[in-house]
Enzyme design. Structure first.
Site, PDB file in Angstrom:
ATOM      1  CE  LYS A 289      -4.316  -1.925   1.510  1.00  0.00           C
ATOM      2  NZ  LYS A 289      -5.482  -1.857   2.384  1.00  0.00           N
ATOM      3  NE  ARG A 324      -7.387  -9.166   0.615  1.00  0.00           N
ATOM      4  CZ  ARG A 324      -7.169  -8.237  -0.311  1.00  0.00           C
ATOM      5  NH1 ARG A 324      -6.334  -7.239  -0.075  1.00  0.00           N
ATOM      6  NH2 ARG A 324      -7.789  -8.303  -1.475  1.00  0.00           N
TER       7      ARG A 324
END
Length: 344
Positions: A289, A324
């Site tokens: 991210k 994840r």
């Protein structure tokens, strides 16, 4: 459940130190272990007690303390900490869009992730990055349906999670053998999602997000980001349970990067043990991210896997955490090393 009252664990211990401290009454297990916490801050609305030894917690707070201690249910996924492999079947996801658009390639990628140590595969057909094109449920299923079917044919034992907000896709995926529904809207996007899932037995992941992927940036204003996220997720849990989903089927995701800037993401990561107040398994998705890029200076999302691993292990004290990630092999290796260091 009353999430006005929260307890924040601190002073984490591991291995023999944790076991000895629990035996002596100086610490309590966190979410079933392997960590134990020796201090706790009692939070009622915006009032903090200040950190105190767990042995000094007043009797009126023992029910809150019990939520921190309890081992979460498996919520449709394998027991113990797990790596969840991200399998995006989209043309426009921020990191790997377009890599797995052909069903055969996506199936092979999923098989590879399973061989590398993924305990769960999370299959998505709609990008939730800001500015992503709107996808109809029909198109979403056209993307992921052959992948779900192909994986189940080749690996019937594979645990498949479906990253979707749409009840139509949920129903089709579950009929095809999916095990978990992972909804970034926490069942707020589609009014038919909760009634549908109440009739099923699958696991359900509720992710924290304010607004929608298009509008979420304007909602990144919090009084206390960690407490606010826990309480807002708690409200979604109550709605799901009242709607007919058994608590043991539910897990939560704090939604890093969704209606949160880098500073807020970091504050959440530092205080992840607060999520134990919810009594649920935690799914953490920080893979590649923007916050990793801002911290490291790495502009290419594919070059952020080491940073992803460093951030992801922050969830492992919660015991049943699900990490994840896009790059499974490295995360699985990091998980094994962390376990060996912290559980002996």
């Amino acid at each position: 459940m009353n999430f006005r009252r929260l307890a924040e664990p601190a002073g984490l211990l591991y291995g023999t130190a944790a076991q000895e401290a629990v035996k002596r009454g100086w610490a309590r297990p966190l979410a079933g272990g392997p960590a134990a916490f020796s201090f706790v801050d009692l939070i009622e609305d915006q009032t903090h007690s200040g950190f105190m030894p767990v042995a000094d917690v007043p009797a009126g707070w023992q029910d809150v303390l019990a939520r921190l201690v309890a081992k979460p249910a498996s919520a449709g996924m394998p027991e113990g900490p797990q790596v969840m492999g991200i399998l995006n079947v989209t043309p426009d996801s921020f990191s790997d869009g377009g890599q797995h658009r052909e069903a055969d390639r996506a199936v092979q990628a999923g098989l590879t992730q399973l061989s590398e140590g993924a305990g769960v595969l999370d299959i998505g057909g709609e990008s939730t990055r800001p500015g992503a094109a709107v996808v109809t449920p029909e198109e979403e299923w056209q993307r992921i349906g052959p992948v779900v079917q192909g994986l189940k044919q080749q690996r019937p034992d594979a645990v498949l999670s479906i990253d979707t907000r749409n009840s139509q896709v949920m129903a089709q995926a579950l009929a095809a053998g999916a095990d978990v529904i992972n909804d970034v809207s926490a069942l707020t996007h589609d009014p038919e999602a909760l009634p549908l899932l109440a009739t099923k037995r699958c696991g359900v992941v509720l992710m924290h997000m304010r607004g929608t992927p298009t509008t979420m940036a304007q909602h990144a204003v919090y009084e206390d980001v960690a407490c606010d996220v826990v309480r807002e997720l708690g409200a979604r849990l109550i709605t799901a349970i009242d709607g007919g989903i058994a608590p043991e089927r539910l897990s939560v995701d704090p939604g890093l990067g969704f209606a949160k800037n880098t500073a807020q993401n970091l504050a959440l990561l530092r205080r992840l043990p607060l999520l134990a107040n919810l009594g649920c398994r935690v799914v953490l998705g920080v893979s590649r991210k923007r916050m990793i890029g801002e911290i490291t200076g790495e502009q290419d999302p594919a070059g952020r896997d080491a940073g992803t691993q460093a951030a992801s292990v922050a969830a492992l004290p919660l015991g049943q955490s699900v990490l994840r990630v896009h790059a499974v092999a490295g995360m699985a290796q990091a998980l094994r090393v962390w376990q060996r260091v912290h559980t002996r």
